[in-house]
Write a protein that holds these residues in place. Structure first.
Motif, mmCIF file in Angstrom:
data_model
loop_
_atom_site.group_PDB
_atom_site.id
_atom_site.type_symbol
_atom_site.label_atom_id
_atom_site.label_comp_id
_atom_site.label_asym_id
_atom_site.label_seq_id
_atom_site.Cartn_x
_atom_site.Cartn_y
_atom_site.Cartn_z
ATOM 1 N N ILE A 47 -7.475 95.201 -28.666
ATOM 2 C CA ILE A 47 -7.491 95.474 -27.221
ATOM 3 C C ILE A 47 -6.068 95.486 -26.671
ATOM 4 C CG2 ILE A 47 -8.284 94.617 -24.982
ATOM 5 C CD1 ILE A 47 -10.715 93.455 -26.436
ATOM 6 N N SER A 48 -5.232 94.562 -27.142
ATOM 7 C CA SER A 48 -3.830 94.507 -26.685
ATOM 8 C C SER A 48 -3.088 95.778 -27.076
ATOM 9 C CB SER A 48 -3.130 93.291 -27.297
ATOM 10 O OG SER A 48 -3.856 92.111 -27.052
ATOM 11 N N ILE A 49 -3.305 96.248 -28.291
ATOM 12 C CA ILE A 49 -2.627 97.464 -28.752
ATOM 13 C C ILE A 49 -3.077 98.676 -27.950
ATOM 14 C CG2 ILE A 49 -2.294 98.983 -30.728
ATOM 15 C CD1 ILE A 49 -0.876 96.334 -31.028
ATOM 16 N N VAL A 50 -4.375 98.743 -27.649
ATOM 17 C CA VAL A 50 -4.900 99.867 -26.863
ATOM 18 C C VAL A 50 -4.266 99.892 -25.476
ATOM 19 C CG1 VAL A 50 -6.974 100.786 -25.749
ATOM 20 C CG2 VAL A 50 -7.077 100.027 -28.117
ATOM 21 N N SER A 51 -4.126 98.720 -24.852
ATOM 22 C CA SER A 51 -3.493 98.640 -23.523
ATOM 23 C C SER A 51 -2.037 99.077 -23.590
ATOM 24 C CB SER A 51 -3.579 97.210 -22.986
ATOM 25 O OG SER A 51 -4.916 96.809 -22.812
ATOM 26 N N LEU A 52 -1.333 98.630 -24.631
ATOM 27 C CA LEU A 52 0.078 98.974 -24.769
ATOM 28 C C LEU A 52 0.260 100.480 -24.965
ATOM 29 C CD1 LEU A 52 2.818 97.423 -24.922
ATOM 30 C CD2 LEU A 52 2.621 97.571 -27.396
ATOM 31 N N LEU A 53 -0.560 101.072 -25.813
ATOM 32 C CA LEU A 53 -0.466 102.514 -26.061
ATOM 33 C C LEU A 53 -0.813 103.317 -24.812
ATOM 34 C CD1 LEU A 53 -2.043 102.698 -29.626
ATOM 35 C CD2 LEU A 53 0.309 103.295 -29.020
ATOM 36 N N SER A 54 -1.757 102.810 -24.019
ATOM 37 C CA SER A 54 -2.107 103.474 -22.767
ATOM 38 C C SER A 54 -0.916 103.526 -21.826
ATOM 39 C CB SER A 54 -3.275 102.741 -22.108
ATOM 40 O OG SER A 54 -3.521 103.235 -20.819
ATOM 41 N N SER A 55 -0.152 102.435 -21.764
ATOM 42 C CA SER A 55 1.046 102.397 -20.924
ATOM 43 C C SER A 55 2.088 103.399 -21.396
ATOM 44 C CB SER A 55 1.633 100.983 -20.944
ATOM 45 O OG SER A 55 2.854 100.930 -20.259
ATOM 46 N N PHE A 56 2.283 103.477 -22.702
ATOM 47 C CA PHE A 56 3.271 104.411 -23.245
ATOM 48 C C PHE A 56 2.832 105.858 -23.059
ATOM 49 C CE2 PHE A 56 4.491 100.899 -26.485
ATOM 50 C CZ PHE A 56 5.237 100.266 -25.514
ATOM 51 N N SER A 57 1.529 106.103 -23.106
ATOM 52 C CA SER A 57 1.012 107.466 -22.919
ATOM 53 C C SER A 57 1.349 107.993 -21.535
ATOM 54 C CB SER A 57 -0.506 107.497 -23.117
ATOM 55 O OG SER A 57 -0.838 107.241 -24.452
ATOM 56 N N LYS A 58 1.185 107.132 -20.513
ATOM 57 C CA LYS A 58 1.411 107.575 -19.134
ATOM 58 C C LYS A 58 2.860 107.974 -18.906
ATOM 59 C CE LYS A 58 -2.325 104.850 -17.142
ATOM 60 N NZ LYS A 58 -2.701 103.690 -16.311
ATOM 61 N N LEU A 59 3.784 107.276 -19.584
ATOM 62 C CA LEU A 59 5.207 107.559 -19.384
ATOM 63 C C LEU A 59 5.778 108.477 -20.461
ATOM 64 C CD1 LEU A 59 6.474 104.025 -18.309
ATOM 65 C CD2 LEU A 59 5.996 105.976 -16.850
ATOM 66 N N LYS A 60 4.918 108.970 -21.358
ATOM 67 C CA LYS A 60 5.373 109.840 -22.458
ATOM 68 C C LYS A 60 6.483 109.172 -23.271
ATOM 69 C CE LYS A 60 2.764 113.306 -20.944
ATOM 70 N NZ LYS A 60 2.067 112.606 -19.872
ATOM 71 N N ALA A 61 6.363 107.839 -23.439
ATOM 72 C CA ALA A 61 7.384 107.076 -24.167
ATOM 73 C C ALA A 61 7.102 107.185 -25.669
ATOM 74 C CB ALA A 61 7.377 105.625 -23.711
ATOM 75 N N THR A 62 7.519 108.295 -26.257
ATOM 76 C CA THR A 62 7.171 108.602 -27.650
ATOM 77 C C THR A 62 7.725 107.565 -28.627
ATOM 78 O OG1 THR A 62 7.281 110.930 -27.035
ATOM 79 C CG2 THR A 62 7.190 110.429 -29.373
ATOM 80 N N LEU A 63 8.992 107.185 -28.452
ATOM 81 C CA LEU A 63 9.629 106.259 -29.389
ATOM 82 C C LEU A 63 8.945 104.895 -29.371
ATOM 83 C CD1 LEU A 63 11.900 105.932 -31.424
ATOM 84 C CD2 LEU A 63 13.398 105.203 -29.569
ATOM 85 N N LEU A 64 8.639 104.396 -28.166
ATOM 86 C CA LEU A 64 7.974 103.093 -28.057
ATOM 87 C C LEU A 64 6.578 103.164 -28.673
ATOM 88 C CD1 LEU A 64 8.987 102.046 -24.418
ATOM 89 C CD2 LEU A 64 9.844 101.095 -26.560
ATOM 90 N N GLY A 65 5.890 104.278 -28.438
ATOM 91 C CA GLY A 65 4.555 104.438 -29.015
ATOM 92 C C GLY A 65 4.587 104.456 -30.533
ATOM 93 N N LYS A 66 5.592 105.103 -31.094
ATOM 94 C CA LYS A 66 5.718 105.129 -32.558
ATOM 95 C C LYS A 66 6.015 103.726 -33.099
ATOM 96 C CE LYS A 66 7.056 109.985 -33.080
ATOM 97 N NZ LYS A 66 8.103 110.947 -33.472
ATOM 98 N N SER A 67 6.773 102.941 -32.322
ATOM 99 C CA SER A 67 7.026 101.545 -32.723
ATOM 100 C C SER A 67 5.721 100.754 -32.736
ATOM 101 C CB SER A 67 8.023 100.899 -31.756
ATOM 102 O OG SER A 67 9.251 101.587 -31.762
ATOM 103 N N ALA A 68 4.890 100.995 -31.714
ATOM 104 C CA ALA A 68 3.583 100.327 -31.670
ATOM 105 C C ALA A 68 2.720 100.751 -32.864
ATOM 106 C CB ALA A 68 2.872 100.653 -30.356
#
Length: 896
Positions: free
Chosen positions: A442-463
């Protein structure tokens, strides 16, 4: 003297302030203790007079002070008194001093510790007695096993089972029931089922333990099967049986079974059992029968806090927040103290009421009743504050909480993600791990949702890397979140790689890929996925159909749209209003307005989105009269209120009708719409105001447009662009340039549309120097000029005869820009200004580019240039070339 001392101490201990008076008589008691050895018996007889905690503490202090803590009969009686009065901690303190306690004393202490929730101490006492060689009996084991159950000590619980079998108590009914309950609570339901098979004659308590275990572990059908077997065996259920069964009826949606159980409870006379009423209220709330739930609530003569909580929860879950608040207020008036569950059930009501004032009032009650440090209450407060947009209060509560549980961390992470606060989400994610909590799916899903909204590709790949490192990459929810993240970041290649490697896919996985393919214009990919989904036997749901429908338009997939409509009718899904709205939009995109209107008229329920969909179709096809008629129908329809999208759709119709009415000196239509907007408060919406400014400007009322612009409290870039364009349309380039300067000074960054508006204004008014300055600013600001901007510059220079400079702009166009239209415009300028030599050069370039595709108008202009300069041979050659290529100017058409 001994008799007198005994009487004095008895009097002292029986008074309210005995604790202080005991201390006053220490000296008297001390002298008598050393002169009279029989005082131990008299001391023992004083123990029944200790009836309060401070009396027992004072008595314990005297035992320690005078060395009587080792006197076994006295200490045993003291422990017995502590246990009976409900002070197990004092009993445990004294028990620790006994080297070899009796079996009775052991069981007494274990029972009292267990009843008061001191489960770790229960296990300690048992181990101490075992080490001292004390045996156990059928009264000892249930308390120890219960402690293992409560503390989730699986290892010691299994060890206790071995001890029970070794000591020959495996057939004991009470011990077996305790073991069954232990295995149920630690989710070893298979062992629990074996236990009931090993018990020779299980009673109702044993069967209830199994039913409860099945219910807690979500083996709902098995629990119902056990209950059915009990009825077949003729075993009469009790209130505990029904209390365990009712929640699983709610989970399974077996509301009819729940109602039947209510009838059984009434028949067996259990309606006064307080533990049963909350479950009954819940089952009727799930049925949507709040009247019956409230009737059960009102019929209860002794309402405890659990019954109040169930009624509040019922109203909250069924979106009746006003009723939930009313019940809470009545609860306080009846002087029932709310507990943690009360506030956890009540707080979401303020979210449903969309009121921060209610939430702050509930928060004040939380502080008043001293639950502000309870993790579950703080978690609920953080969640609701964030949902109501008050992240400052949510963060304040979170940071002031010294002890945080996993749920609170996940709630804060989800709140930051929902508000697009990617940096804060990352901080919470890091601090969560530093605090010793392992992020779950659930924590990972929330984090990825945040990165999706900002198109933060690098942070999402880190996740994503974290997911692989922690071996969470097999979790279906996490994989679906990764699919959505990569699609949102336009990394479809990565999405397809993950999707193709997924061993298990659910309908959410397919829907995610299909919807994102459609959004990214990958229509063929979406169609292939839909075909694969069907081949793998995955049933389409509403989201699947709604996701694929936007791919159906005039140029392709019309047949698919019709097929989806047929599928929706066949599966009875067309009654869903969201799907119905999507079908209306599909028919409009396919250009079938009549079919769209027919389907729209046939819809039993319409939302504002439905009306907006058909209005959008009329606007796109310039059916302004139909738009106004439909808007009128909407206004007289019950429960239909236009929103800003509705008004944006009818403003073009008002503009057209306004222009017609302007010739008749009747400008009432747009003014009526404006009056409606003011009355409904929609004039404060920036998009609506921008549309009105544009409408009034195009209708010739520039003064009204300026007034509306000046009244705007909050202007966006579009507002400035619309006003600049309006001034340009009315030939007021000076005002347009002034607005452009103000816009830049106020920190607004002009976009391509803004620059197009200001360049057009400069072109029409002949402000060449200002136009050049604006064009230079555009390039300096990093806005890449399009062909329309270059065309505007060429047109502006051609109007003033600066043809060579215009030609230089065309020659210096970036690679990939088609310049044919610009050269044709420049060719016309050469003819107008008599620049025949430059015209001949440009004409040859135009013809050489693509002789077959060059417009007939360009040949005509080139012919006229040669003729004007007296080069009749060249002019005749151009005419022959036109005849050879069969070019013909488009004939004019007049309409009667």
């Amino acid at each position: 003297m001994m008799f007198n001392l005994h009487g004095q101490l008895a009097t002292i201990l029986s008074t309210k302030s005995c604790f202080t008076k005991i201390c006053t008589h220490f000296s008297l008691f001390n002298r008598s203790l050393h002169t009279n050895p029989r005082l131990n018996d008299n001391f023992l007889s004083l123990l029944p007079f200790c009836r309060k905690g401070r009396d027992l503490k004072a008595f314990n202090s005297l035992l320690i002070l005078h060395g009587l803590i080792g006197h076994k009969p006295l200490v045993k009686q003291f422990i017995n008194q502590c246990c009976h009065l409900g002070f197990p901690e004092l009993a445990l303190s004294a028990f620790r001093t006994i080297e070899k306690p009796s079996l009775y004393l052991q069981n007494l202490v274990l029972r009292r510790l267990c009843d008061n929730g001191f489960f770790e101490d229960v296990i300690f006492v048992y181990k101490k007695c075992r080490y001292s060689g004390l045996s156990s009996d059928n009264y000892t084991y249930p308390f120890v096993i219960k402690a293992c159950t409560a503390s989730r000590d699986v290892w010691f619980g299994n060890a206790m089972h071995c001890v029970v079998l070794k000591t020959g108590f495996g057939d004991n009914l009470v011990v077996g029931t305790a073991l069954l309950s232990f295995y149920s609570r630690v989710s070893e339901i298979g062992n629990a089922r074996k236990m009931i098979d090993e018990i020779p004659q299980p009673d109702l308590v044993t069967w209830n333990a199994l039913i409860s275990g099945y219910s807690v572990n979500a083996f709902d059908y098995e629990a119902l099967q056990v209950f059915q077997n009990l009825r077949v065996m003729g075993v009469k259920p009790n209130a505990s049986t029904l209390t365990s069964l009712l929640p699983l009826c709610s989970r399974l949606g077996f509301n009819g079974v729940g109602v039947s159980l209510h009838g059984l409870a009434y028949k067996l006379g259990f309606m006064e059992v307080e533990s049963l009423l909350p479950a009954l209220i819940s089952i009727y709330a799930n049925c949507g029968d709040l009247f019956a739930a409230r009737k059960i609530f009102n019929a209860s003569t002794r309402k405890d806090v659990a019954i109040w909580n169930s009624m509040i929860s019922a109203y909250t879950r069924t979106q009746k927040p006003e009723n939930a608040v009313s019940v809470f207020q009545k609860m306080l008036m009846d002087e029932v103290k709310p507990n943690v569950v009360t506030f956890v059930s009540l707080l979401p009501s303020s979210e449903n009421l969309d009121s921060i004032l209610y939430l702050e009032s509930f928060h004040a009650c939380v502080v008043k009743f001293r639950y502000e440090k309870e993790p579950s209450v703080v978690t609920a407060l953080v969640s609701v504050y964030s949902k109501l947009g008050n992240m400052e209060s949510a963060e304040f509560l979170f940071h002031n909480m010294k002890v945080r549980n996993l749920l609170l961390w996940k709630t804060m992470l989800s709140s930051c993600a929902n508000h697009g606060l990617s940096n804060q989400s990352l901080d919470v994610f890091s601090l969560m791990q530093m605090d010793g909590f392992v992020p779950d799916a659930i924590s990972i899903v929330s984090l990825l949702s945040s990165f999706s909204k900002l198109k933060a590709t690098l942070l999402g790949k880190s996740a994503h890397a974290f997911v692989i490192r922690k071996s969470i990459d097999s979790n279906l929810n996490v994989l679906n979140a990764l699919l959505a993240f990569y699609c949102d970041c336009s990394e479809l290649v990565y999405s397809f790689r993950i999707f193709d490697r997924m061993v298990l896919k659910n309908v959410v996985s397919w829907n995610t890929m299909i919807s994102r393919c459609v959004e990214n214009g990958e229509l063929e990919g979406a169609m292939l996925l839909l075909h694969e989904m069907r081949q793998e036997g995955v049933d389409f749901d509403l989201i699947t159909l709604i996701s694929i429908l936007p791919s159906c338009h005039e140029s392709r997939n019309q047949e698919l749209g019709l097929a989806i409509h047929g599928y929706a009718i066949r599966t009875a899904l067309k009654t869903d209003i969201s799907l119905a709205n999507a079908i209306v939009s599909m028919y409009i995109n396919c250009g079938q307005l009549n079919a769209a209107r027919l389907f729209f008229d046939d819809m039993p329920d319409k939302s504002v989105v439905s009306w907006n969909a058909i209005l959008t179709g009329y606007r796109c096809h310039n059916l302004h009269k139909e738009s106004m008629e439909l808007f009128h129908d909407m206004m007289i329809e019950e429960n239909q209120k236009p929103n800003y999208v509705t008004l944006l759709n009818i403003l073009p119709a008002c503009e057209t009708l306004h222009q017609v009415c302007a010739h008749l000196n009747n400008l009432s239509i747009s003014d009526s719409v404006l009056s409606y907007l003011f009355r409904k408060g929609l004039d404060k919406d920036v998009a609506i105001s921008n549309g009105l400014i544009d409408m009034y400007a195009k209708c010739g009322s520039i003064s009204s447009a300026k007034m509306l612009f000046e009244m705007l409290s909050q202007k966006d870039t579009i507002s400035w662009s619309v006003m600049i364009n309006s001034c340009g349309l009315h030939g007021d380039s000076e005002a347009a340039l002034s607005l452009y300067s103000q816009m830049r000074l106020l920190g607004f960054k002009p976009d391509k549309v803004t620059y197009m508006s200001i360049l057009s204004a400069c072109s029409h008014s002949g402000c060449i120097e200002e136009g050049k300055m604006v064009f230079d600013n555009m390039i300096r600001d990093g806005v890449s000029p399009g062909m329309e901007h270059y065309g505007c510059m060429v047109d502006m220079l051609c109007r003033r005869g600066q043809l060579k400079e215009a030609y230089e702009i065309v020659k210096n166009l970036p690679d990939g820009k088609s310049c044919e239209n610009l050269l044709e415009s420049l060719l016309g300028g050469c003819l107008s200004h008599g620049e025949h030599g430059l015209g001949e050069e440009i004409g040859r370039v135009v013809v050489a580019m693509n002789p077959q595709q060059t417009a007939a108008a360009a040949y005509v202009i080139l012919h006229n240039i040669y003729a004007a300069s007296g080069k009749w041979v060249e002019a005749n050659n151009v005419r022959l070339l036109m005849e050879h290529n069969k070019f013909r100017k488009t004939s004019g058409v007049s309409y009667k």
